[in-house]
Write an enzyme that holds these catalytic residues in place. Sequence first.
Site, mmCIF file in Angstrom:
data_model
loop_
_atom_site.group_PDB
_atom_site.id
_atom_site.type_symbol
_atom_site.label_atom_id
_atom_site.label_comp_id
_atom_site.label_asym_id
_atom_site.label_seq_id
_atom_site.Cartn_x
_atom_site.Cartn_y
_atom_site.Cartn_z
ATOM 1 C CG HIS A 41 -6.356 -3.149 9.007
ATOM 2 N ND1 HIS A 41 -6.425 -2.477 10.193
ATOM 3 C CD2 HIS A 41 -5.197 -2.745 8.415
ATOM 4 C CE1 HIS A 41 -5.359 -1.699 10.328
ATOM 5 N NE2 HIS A 41 -4.590 -1.847 9.266
ATOM 6 C CD GLU B 109 -9.071 1.197 7.543
ATOM 7 O OE1 GLU B 109 -9.963 1.880 7.014
ATOM 8 O OE2 GLU B 109 -8.234 1.660 8.331
ATOM 9 C CG ASP C 165 -0.304 -0.511 2.479
ATOM 10 O OD1 ASP C 165 0.921 -0.337 2.637
ATOM 11 O OD2 ASP C 165 -1.003 -1.096 3.319
ATOM 12 C CG ASP D 68 -8.968 -2.831 12.417
ATOM 13 O OD1 ASP D 68 -7.917 -3.332 11.971
ATOM 14 O OD2 ASP D 68 -9.485 -1.802 11.938
#
Length: 290
Positions: free
Chosen positions: A143, A148, A72, A141
């Site tokens: 991801h 996400e 990313d 979380d």
Amino acid sequence: MRLVIRNKADTVADYVATYIKARITQFAPTAERPFVIGLPTGSSPIGVYKRLVQFCASGSLSFKHVVSFNMDEYVGLPRDHPESYHSFMWNHLFKHIDILPENVNILNGNAEDLEAECDKYEAKIKSYGGIELFLGGIGPDGHIAFNEPGSSLQSRTRVKTLAYETILANARFFGGDVTKVPMLALTVGVGTVMDAREVVVIITGANKAIALAKCIEEGVNHMWTVSAIQTHSRSLVVCDDDATLELHVKTVRYFKSIEQVQDEMIGRENLGLYGQVAGQLKYSSVSSGN
């Protein structure tokens, strides 16, 4: 899916770096047949990168015939900005190893046409025949990359709006100023990662414990995108003891018992990279108790 548990983050990094070194060495890449690897940013892989740099400096590993694709990049952040993922990768890994600059692929968050940039990235991965090994870290979380909670498990490389919680968490890298944190990023998709022939995920720290439990003990769920790894035929999760705090005791004992059998009964020298017994004769000998 394999789960390897080590006592702390440093030993997790040692294990993963050594594993990557063995995979590249076994692959024996050439200019015509490079080893294609997917790489993450963030705190999780820093220890791995340090070890890989050491391997390269000692001459025991070369990246000359390795092609990398990063997961990313922020949108709108100059690539020489200290918090860009381009800067991160060069500072922590690329400028310290013998990888050819033309073999480094990082999404351009300043491209005029961001969707075209994403499509081009997917096409370039395919032009190399796909990714051999994708290394990843995760967020608390669950991801992976910037996929996400709520991201499609079939998603491809795309423009992604970051959740406010992610922006708040990343503000520490921008002097605590939320307004300086990019709100968009380019990211490979969950499907892009799962297309790799092997996926290795690093999970360390108590703050990742719930995510690990969701990944290991519950079903595949787009709200915990790392759980997609359960569907992969060749996947490996390497974690530390702190990350296992939310796992059931019997789960931890089960995975640790597998390693105990490998060490005490089969012997590491009789195992292949993927945990398989290296030879039928050796397996027969172990099975018969000889």
